[in-house]
Scaffold this motif. Structure first.
Motif, PDB file in Angstrom:
ATOM      1  N   MET A   1      -6.960   3.017   2.706  1.00 38.17           N
ATOM      2  CA  MET A   1      -7.014   3.887   1.504  1.00 38.17           C
ATOM      3  C   MET A   1      -7.499   3.025   0.304  1.00 38.17           C
ATOM      4  N   ALA A   2      -8.246   3.699  -0.393  1.00 33.04           N
ATOM      5  CA  ALA A   2      -9.070   2.995  -1.625  1.00 33.04           C
ATOM      6  C   ALA A   2      -7.939   2.985  -2.772  1.00 33.04           C
ATOM      7  N   GLN A   3      -7.902   1.861  -3.593  1.00 33.30           N
ATOM      8  CA  GLN A   3      -6.997   1.615  -4.519  1.00 33.30           C
ATOM      9  C   GLN A   3      -7.235   2.713  -5.800  1.00 33.30           C
ATOM     10  N   ILE A   4      -6.370   3.476  -6.332  1.00 33.80           N
ATOM     11  CA  ILE A   4      -6.838   4.266  -7.547  1.00 33.80           C
ATOM     12  C   ILE A   4      -6.899   3.384  -8.713  1.00 33.80           C
ATOM     13  N   GLN A   5      -7.766   3.707  -9.525  1.00 29.53           N
ATOM     14  CA  GLN A   5      -7.885   2.750 -10.703  1.00 29.53           C
ATOM     15  C   GLN A   5      -7.091   3.947 -11.686  1.00 29.53           C
ATOM     16  N   LEU A   6      -6.050   3.460 -12.524  1.00 29.34           N
ATOM     17  CA  LEU A   6      -5.472   3.986 -13.705  1.00 29.34           C
ATOM     18  C   LEU A   6      -5.862   3.481 -15.081  1.00 29.34           C
ATOM     19  N   SER A   7      -6.004   4.632 -15.909  1.00 32.36           N
ATOM     20  CA  SER A   7      -6.123   4.332 -17.293  1.00 32.36           C
ATOM     21  C   SER A   7      -4.691   3.618 -17.793  1.00 32.36           C
ATOM     22  N   ASP A   8      -4.925   3.267 -19.004  1.00 29.28           N
ATOM     23  CA  ASP A   8      -3.331   2.555 -19.631  1.00 29.28           C
ATOM     24  C   ASP A   8      -2.407   3.745 -19.974  1.00 29.28           C
ATOM     25  N   THR A   9      -3.116   5.017 -20.162  1.00 28.84           N
ATOM     26  CA  THR A   9      -2.255   5.941 -20.338  1.00 28.84           C
ATOM     27  C   THR A   9      -1.540   6.657 -19.213  1.00 28.84           C
ATOM     28  N   GLN A  10      -2.549   6.883 -18.131  1.00 28.72           N
ATOM     29  CA  GLN A  10      -1.992   6.981 -16.825  1.00 28.72           C
ATOM     30  C   GLN A  10      -0.652   6.286 -16.125  1.00 28.72           C
ATOM     31  N   SER A  11      -1.049   4.841 -16.461  1.00 27.89           N
ATOM     32  CA  SER A  11      -0.174   3.940 -16.112  1.00 27.89           C
ATOM     33  C   SER A  11       1.161   4.301 -16.852  1.00 27.89           C
ATOM     34  N   VAL A  12       1.234   4.377 -17.957  1.00 25.15           N
ATOM     35  CA  VAL A  12       2.564   4.775 -18.910  1.00 25.15           C
ATOM     36  C   VAL A  12       2.963   5.822 -18.397  1.00 25.15           C
ATOM     37  N   ILE A  13       2.484   7.134 -18.190  1.00 20.34           N
ATOM     38  CA  ILE A  13       2.879   8.035 -17.777  1.00 20.34           C
ATOM     39  C   ILE A  13       3.632   8.159 -16.409  1.00 20.34           C
ATOM     40  N   LEU A  14       2.817   7.431 -15.490  1.00 23.31           N
ATOM     41  CA  LEU A  14       3.330   7.520 -14.158  1.00 23.31           C
ATOM     42  C   LEU A  14       4.381   6.444 -14.018  1.00 23.31           C
ATOM     43  N   SER A  15       4.418   5.223 -14.820  1.00 24.67           N
ATOM     44  CA  SER A  15       5.561   4.271 -14.893  1.00 24.67           C
ATOM     45  C   SER A  15       6.968   4.876 -15.218  1.00 24.67           C
ATOM     46  N   ALA A  16       6.669   5.756 -16.335  1.00 22.47           N
ATOM     47  CA  ALA A  16       8.005   6.612 -16.841  1.00 22.47           C
ATOM     48  C   ALA A  16       8.334   7.423 -15.668  1.00 22.47           C
ATOM     49  N   ALA A  17       7.488   8.434 -15.042  1.00 19.88           N
ATOM     50  CA  ALA A  17       7.778   9.081 -13.906  1.00 19.88           C
ATOM     51  C   ALA A  17       8.610   8.362 -12.805  1.00 19.88           C
ATOM     52  N   CYS A  18       7.967   7.257 -12.405  1.00 18.41           N
ATOM     53  CA  CYS A  18       8.389   6.660 -11.349  1.00 18.41           C
ATOM     54  C   CYS A  18       9.864   5.909 -11.515  1.00 18.41           C
ATOM     55  N   ALA A  19      10.102   5.840 -12.699  1.00 20.68           N
ATOM     56  CA  ALA A  19      11.434   4.957 -13.198  1.00 20.68           C
ATOM     57  C   ALA A  19      12.429   5.812 -13.307  1.00 20.68           C
ATOM     58  N   ARG A  20      12.300   7.268 -13.132  1.00 16.80           N
ATOM     59  CA  ARG A  20      13.136   8.445 -13.237  1.00 16.80           C
ATOM     60  C   ARG A  20      13.530   8.531 -11.690  1.00 16.80           C
ATOM     61  N   ASP A  21      14.783   8.718 -11.546  1.00 15.32           N
ATOM     62  CA  ASP A  21      15.293   9.108 -10.185  1.00 15.32           C
ATOM     63  C   ASP A  21      14.586  10.323  -9.506  1.00 15.32           C
ATOM     64  N   SER A  22      14.560  11.204 -10.430  1.00 12.32           N
ATOM     65  CA  SER A  22      13.696  12.594  -9.927  1.00 12.32           C
ATOM     66  C   SER A  22      12.203  12.624  -9.866  1.00 12.32           C
ATOM     67  N   GLY A  23      11.479  11.471 -10.506  1.00 11.13           N
ATOM     68  CA  GLY A  23      10.195  11.314 -10.529  1.00 11.13           C
ATOM     69  C   GLY A  23       9.500  12.372 -11.249  1.00 11.13           C
ATOM     70  N   LEU A  24      10.339  13.121 -12.073  1.00  7.80           N
ATOM     71  CA  LEU A  24       9.663  14.061 -13.176  1.00  7.80           C
ATOM     72  C   LEU A  24       8.670  13.240 -14.131  1.00  7.80           C
ATOM     73  N   VAL A  25       7.617  13.931 -14.220  1.00  7.10           N
ATOM     74  CA  VAL A  25       6.375  13.547 -15.385  1.00  7.10           C
ATOM     75  C   VAL A  25       6.677  13.713 -16.712  1.00  7.10           C
ATOM     76  N   LEU A  26       7.401  15.000 -16.627  1.00  5.61           N
ATOM     77  CA  LEU A  26       7.733  15.331 -18.030  1.00  5.61           C
ATOM     78  C   LEU A  26       9.441  15.135 -18.647  1.00  5.61           C
ATOM     79  N   PRO A  27       9.469  14.623 -19.832  1.00  7.33           N
ATOM     80  CA  PRO A  27       8.716  14.710 -20.926  1.00  7.33           C
ATOM     81  C   PRO A  27       7.692  13.438 -20.983  1.00  7.33           C
ATOM     82  N   ILE A  28       6.619  13.715 -21.616  1.00  7.61           N
ATOM     83  CA  ILE A  28       5.767  12.566 -21.531  1.00  7.61           C
ATOM     84  C   ILE A  28       6.060  11.530 -22.698  1.00  7.61           C
TER      85      ILE A  28
END
Length: 188
Positions: free
Chosen positions: A1-28
């Motif tokens: 599978m090809a590596q997905i390129q993330l913008s800085d904003t996408q990285s910040v949003i996904l890092s916060a979501a993945c750090a949460r136990d639930s994986g919730l994206v919100l709140p941004i």
């Protein structure tokens, strides 16, 4: 599978979501203005990094479905892979409501590490690097004549692309008769 390129904003949003136990994206936690939030989230949905699921009580709502069902966003397994996080840490259950303290905590940079960038080959950037590696270096006038750039473009490329993005050590000194001369001493 090809590596997905993330913008800085996408990285910040996904890092916060993945750090949460639930994986919730919100709140941004990223600071975005106006319609930028919708643009970034829609882009991440199209890439398969996040998905909309029915929201449980107490969970932030992104929008409503056609039938009025409130939806929230969660990070997918692809998001964890894009950040280089082991797939077994991805949540497998539906998200539960988080405490107010967790929801407002800033994103962690624990999983966000950018690989060192490499100079692009066969480009004006490569030609610029070659010019700066010469023992005599290169002046802005020489760079603009060789590459067909304006002076502010040459200075911007040195400060932005070479120094900030690539982390190269570009030095400058004023030489009588040539003006300010830029040199690159470090290997690329």
């Amino acid at each position: 599978m090809a590596q997905i390129q993330l913008s800085d904003t996408q990285s910040v949003i996904l890092s916060a979501a993945c750090a949460r136990d639930s994986g919730l994206v919100l709140p941004i936690t990223a600071s975005l203005k106006g319609g930028a939030v919708d643009v970034v989230l829609t882009s991440m949905i199209k890439k398969g990094l996040i998905e909309a699921i029915p929201a449980e009580a107490g969970v932030p709502v992104w929008r409503e479905d056609e039938d009025g069902t409130p939806l929230t966003l969660v990070a997918t397994a692809a998001a964890y892979m894009a950040l280089g996080i082991a797939a077994d840490t991805a949540p497998e259950e539906e998200p539960a409501a988080e405490s107010a303290n967790e929801a407002e905590s800033p994103p962690t940079d624990a999983h966000v590490s950018k690989p060192a960038r490499k100079p692009r080959e066969g480009t004006k950037q490569e030609a610029l690097i070659a010019m700066l590696k010469r023992p005599e270096g290169s002046s802005i006038a020489e760079i603009t004549a060789e590459l067909g750039w304006l002076a502010h473009t040459a200075r911007g490329a040195i400060a932005g692309a070479l120094k900030k993005k690539l982390g190269l050590d570009v030095t400058s000194e004023k030489i009588e008769g040539r003006g300010r001369v830029y040199k690159l001493d470090s290997p690329v």
